[in-house]
Design a protein around this motif. Structure first.
Motif, PDB file in Angstrom:
ATOM      1  N   GLN A 134      30.576  33.848  42.615  1.00  0.00           N
ATOM      2  CA  GLN A 134      31.509  34.806  43.221  1.00  0.00           C
ATOM      3  C   GLN A 134      32.331  35.507  42.149  1.00  0.00           C
ATOM      4  O   GLN A 134      32.428  36.741  42.131  1.00  0.00           O
ATOM      5  CB  GLN A 134      32.464  34.083  44.173  1.00  0.00           C
ATOM      6  N   TYR A 135      32.935  34.700  41.268  1.00  0.00           N
ATOM      7  CA  TYR A 135      33.785  35.263  40.233  1.00  0.00           C
ATOM      8  C   TYR A 135      33.006  36.242  39.352  1.00  0.00           C
ATOM      9  O   TYR A 135      33.503  37.320  39.010  1.00  0.00           O
ATOM     10  CB  TYR A 135      34.385  34.160  39.363  1.00  0.00           C
ATOM     11  N   MET A 136      31.781  35.867  38.955  1.00  0.00           N
ATOM     12  CA  MET A 136      31.022  36.731  38.064  1.00  0.00           C
ATOM     13  C   MET A 136      30.547  38.001  38.765  1.00  0.00           C
ATOM     14  O   MET A 136      30.527  39.081  38.158  1.00  0.00           O
ATOM     15  CB  MET A 136      29.822  35.972  37.465  1.00  0.00           C
ATOM     16  N   ALA A 191      33.530  40.157  38.890  1.00  0.00           N
ATOM     17  CA  ALA A 191      33.818  40.620  37.530  1.00  0.00           C
ATOM     18  C   ALA A 191      32.852  41.729  37.124  1.00  0.00           C
ATOM     19  O   ALA A 191      33.256  42.731  36.524  1.00  0.00           O
ATOM     20  CB  ALA A 191      33.719  39.454  36.550  1.00  0.00           C
ATOM     21  N   SER A 192      31.579  41.564  37.458  1.00  0.00           N
ATOM     22  CA  SER A 192      30.576  42.579  37.116  1.00  0.00           C
ATOM     23  C   SER A 192      30.866  43.893  37.836  1.00  0.00           C
ATOM     24  O   SER A 192      30.722  44.978  37.264  1.00  0.00           O
ATOM     25  CB  SER A 192      29.176  42.078  37.493  1.00  0.00           C
ATOM     26  N   PHE A 193      31.302  43.776  39.094  1.00  0.00           N
ATOM     27  CA  PHE A 193      31.615  44.973  39.868  1.00  0.00           C
ATOM     28  C   PHE A 193      32.864  45.668  39.323  1.00  0.00           C
ATOM     29  O   PHE A 193      32.877  46.890  39.125  1.00  0.00           O
ATOM     30  CB  PHE A 193      31.823  44.607  41.340  1.00  0.00           C
ATOM     31  N   THR A 194      33.927  44.893  39.059  1.00  0.00           N
ATOM     32  CA  THR A 194      35.156  45.498  38.545  1.00  0.00           C
ATOM     33  C   THR A 194      34.937  46.093  37.157  1.00  0.00           C
ATOM     34  O   THR A 194      35.534  47.123  36.814  1.00  0.00           O
ATOM     35  CB  THR A 194      36.305  44.472  38.496  1.00  0.00           C
ATOM     36  N   PHE A 195      34.041  45.475  36.361  1.00  0.00           N
ATOM     37  CA  PHE A 195      33.747  46.023  35.036  1.00  0.00           C
ATOM     38  C   PHE A 195      33.014  47.363  35.162  1.00  0.00           C
ATOM     39  O   PHE A 195      33.226  48.272  34.356  1.00  0.00           O
ATOM     40  CB  PHE A 195      32.912  45.036  34.225  1.00  0.00           C
ATOM     41  N   LEU A 231      38.271  37.027  35.368  1.00  0.00           N
ATOM     42  CA  LEU A 231      37.281  36.553  36.328  1.00  0.00           C
ATOM     43  C   LEU A 231      36.063  35.944  35.632  1.00  0.00           C
ATOM     44  O   LEU A 231      35.525  34.929  36.084  1.00  0.00           O
ATOM     45  CB  LEU A 231      36.844  37.705  37.237  1.00  0.00           C
ATOM     46  N   MET A 232      35.637  36.569  34.526  1.00  0.00           N
ATOM     47  CA  MET A 232      34.503  36.021  33.772  1.00  0.00           C
ATOM     48  C   MET A 232      34.851  34.650  33.204  1.00  0.00           C
ATOM     49  O   MET A 232      34.030  33.732  33.223  1.00  0.00           O
ATOM     50  CB  MET A 232      34.096  36.991  32.656  1.00  0.00           C
ATOM     51  N   THR A 233      36.082  34.515  32.709  1.00  0.00           N
ATOM     52  CA  THR A 233      36.528  33.230  32.171  1.00  0.00           C
ATOM     53  C   THR A 233      36.514  32.159  33.262  1.00  0.00           C
ATOM     54  O   THR A 233      36.049  31.030  33.051  1.00  0.00           O
ATOM     55  CB  THR A 233      37.939  33.360  31.577  1.00  0.00           C
ATOM     56  N   LYS A 234      37.010  32.516  34.447  1.00  0.00           N
ATOM     57  CA  LYS A 234      37.021  31.572  35.573  1.00  0.00           C
ATOM     58  C   LYS A 234      35.594  31.237  35.997  1.00  0.00           C
ATOM     59  O   LYS A 234      35.297  30.096  36.359  1.00  0.00           O
ATOM     60  CB  LYS A 234      37.791  32.174  36.746  1.00  0.00           C
ATOM     61  N   MET A 290      41.677  51.624  34.138  1.00  0.00           N
ATOM     62  CA  MET A 290      40.746  51.074  33.160  1.00  0.00           C
ATOM     63  C   MET A 290      41.313  49.828  32.491  1.00  0.00           C
ATOM     64  O   MET A 290      40.634  48.791  32.395  1.00  0.00           O
ATOM     65  CB  MET A 290      40.442  52.134  32.106  1.00  0.00           C
ATOM     66  N   GLY A 291      42.571  49.905  32.039  1.00  0.00           N
ATOM     67  CA  GLY A 291      43.178  48.762  31.362  1.00  0.00           C
ATOM     68  C   GLY A 291      43.335  47.557  32.262  1.00  0.00           C
ATOM     69  O   GLY A 291      43.025  46.429  31.873  1.00  0.00           O
ATOM     70  N   VAL A 292      43.804  47.792  33.488  1.00  0.00           N
ATOM     71  CA  VAL A 292      44.011  46.691  34.439  1.00  0.00           C
ATOM     72  C   VAL A 292      42.676  46.053  34.820  1.00  0.00           C
ATOM     73  O   VAL A 292      42.540  44.818  34.834  1.00  0.00           O
ATOM     74  CB  VAL A 292      44.747  47.192  35.694  1.00  0.00           C
ATOM     75  N   LEU A 293      41.663  46.869  35.116  1.00  0.00           N
ATOM     76  CA  LEU A 293      40.366  46.327  35.538  1.00  0.00           C
ATOM     77  C   LEU A 293      39.655  45.599  34.409  1.00  0.00           C
ATOM     78  O   LEU A 293      38.953  44.609  34.645  1.00  0.00           O
ATOM     79  CB  LEU A 293      39.487  47.453  36.076  1.00  0.00           C
ATOM     80  N   ALA A 294      39.818  46.083  33.182  1.00  0.00           N
ATOM     81  CA  ALA A 294      39.220  45.388  32.037  1.00  0.00           C
ATOM     82  C   ALA A 294      39.805  43.985  31.914  1.00  0.00           C
ATOM     83  O   ALA A 294      39.082  43.011  31.671  1.00  0.00           O
ATOM     84  CB  ALA A 294      39.455  46.186  30.757  1.00  0.00           C
ATOM     85  N   THR A 295      41.127  43.871  32.093  1.00  0.00           N
ATOM     86  CA  THR A 295      41.786  42.568  32.011  1.00  0.00           C
ATOM     87  C   THR A 295      41.371  41.663  33.166  1.00  0.00           C
ATOM     88  O   THR A 295      41.080  40.481  32.971  1.00  0.00           O
ATOM     89  CB  THR A 295      43.315  42.755  32.012  1.00  0.00           C
ATOM     90  N   ILE A 296      41.319  42.227  34.380  1.00  0.00           N
ATOM     91  CA  ILE A 296      40.893  41.454  35.551  1.00  0.00           C
ATOM     92  C   ILE A 296      39.466  40.946  35.365  1.00  0.00           C
ATOM     93  O   ILE A 296      39.160  39.778  35.655  1.00  0.00           O
ATOM     94  CB  ILE A 296      40.992  42.314  36.830  1.00  0.00           C
ATOM     95  N   SER A 297      38.593  41.810  34.873  1.00  0.00           N
ATOM     96  CA  SER A 297      37.197  41.420  34.652  1.00  0.00           C
ATOM     97  C   SER A 297      37.107  40.258  33.677  1.00  0.00           C
ATOM     98  O   SER A 297      36.344  39.309  33.893  1.00  0.00           O
ATOM     99  CB  SER A 297      36.393  42.613  34.120  1.00  0.00           C
ATOM    100  N   GLN A 298      37.898  40.341  32.594  1.00  0.00           N
ATOM    101  CA  GLN A 298      37.881  39.279  31.589  1.00  0.00           C
ATOM    102  C   GLN A 298      38.350  37.950  32.172  1.00  0.00           C
ATOM    103  O   GLN A 298      37.757  36.896  31.929  1.00  0.00           O
ATOM    104  CB  GLN A 298      38.767  39.673  30.411  1.00  0.00           C
TER     105      GLN A 298
END
Length: 317
Positions: free
Chosen positions: A34-36, A39-43, A259-262, A249-257
């Protein structure tokens, strides 16, 4: 908030319903998957914001805004909980930041000039190159299956680039470098994690990615080198809707990172790594919403080969 902004500014009602149905299906999956997937979508949406912002500013400036948001967030985290690092590898730490920064320059330049799906596919070759560099520099073993996957990946790159008698185009060369540079950065992390707090490693990348553009902005007026336009430019103050693109862009990049970590904390790395390739599919779809053409048959075949190669390498680890 993000969902509301996305629906209001980018998606039509029919596309909105499709996204909602997709998000409902995600809820039924394994947590890490789910998280990935999210993350892939938000990226992919992050890439869309970067592409929209690139119509109003040089890619160098896009990289600057992409990183300064991360510096602020990581800096606040460090202020709350100080770093705990053994240290001792400053040059390797700088190398990680420098390679990540230059790879990002190439990546965002390509986002501005070629279809979003193609730019993302080039960046997703990094696991293939990481496997090679880990074998070369860290003495990690590669099975025959992994070598076969690497070969498949290189064939995929050839199908996407389709080099002519004069070699690769500028966008192809930068695309390949975005994968190679990211791979060198990732390989260095495997050594750095033994000496530095994870936040220090992340900050080395975002710090160089913030200071680097400032230096390049200062020297750009004195350089007349059109071939280096991917790393040169004049700062343009964002206006109106462009601020929304930059902040998104900045917010989504951070969110993606995050989510990928989780995701990697919830599920086996091989599974999560394989799922991460859905980012290419999302990027193609989002790119088409922005006006990108559907990939040609040869390009699609190359993309499929790179996805297959990446999944095999991910599962091998």
């Amino acid at each position: 908030m993000f969902k509301a902004l996305l629906c209001r500014y980018i998606l039509t009602p029919s596309k909105r319903m499709g996204i909602i149905a997709f998000m409902n299906r995600i809820k039924e999956l394994n947590k890490g998957v789910q998280y990935m997937l999210i993350a892939s979508f938000t990226f992919a949406i992050m890439g869309a914001f970067a592409k929209l912002a690139s119509a109003h500013m040089p890619s160098l400036e896009v990289v600057f805004f992409r990183n300064i948001a991360g510096v602020i967030l990581v800096g606040l985290a460090i202020l709350k909980t100080p770093l705990k690092s053994k240290g001792g590898k400053p040059f390797l730490l700088f190398f990680r930041g420098f390679m990540g920064f230059t790879a990002l320059l190439a990546f965002f330049y390509n986002i501005a000039h070629i279809p979003l799906g193609d730019a993302m596919t080039f960046s997703k070759t990094s696991p293939i190159f990481t496997a090679i560099f880990a074998w070369m520099f860290l003495q990690e073993k590669l099975t025959l299956k992994a070598w076969g996957a690497i070969g498949i990946g290189f064939v995929g790159i050839l199908f996407i680039t389709q080099p002519t008698g004069i070699g690769f185009s500028k966008y192809d060369a930068l695309g390949i470098f975005s994968g190679v540079g990211a791979a060198l950065a990732y390989t260095s992390i495997r050594e750095l994690k033994n000496y530095y707090d994870t936040r220090a490693i992340v900050l080395s990348f975002m710090g160089v990615g913030t200071v680097g553009p400032i230096v390049l902005f200062l020297i750009s007026p004195y350089l007349d080198m059109p071939e280096l336009d991917f790393m040169l430019g004049e700062f343009v103050m964002p206006q109106g809707i462009v601020w929304f693109y930059v902040l998104g862009m900045g917010v989504l990049a951070t969110i993606s990172q995050l989510l990928m970590t989780k995701a990697y904390g919830e599920t086996k790395a091989g599974i999560v790594g394989a799922v991460s390739y859905t980012n290419i599919v999302f990027s193609i779809a989002v790119g088409m919403m922005l006006g990108d053409a559907l990939p040609s048959l040869l390009t699609t075949f190359g993309i499929v080969l790179i996805i297959i190669a990446g999944i095999i390498v991910a599962r091998a680890k």
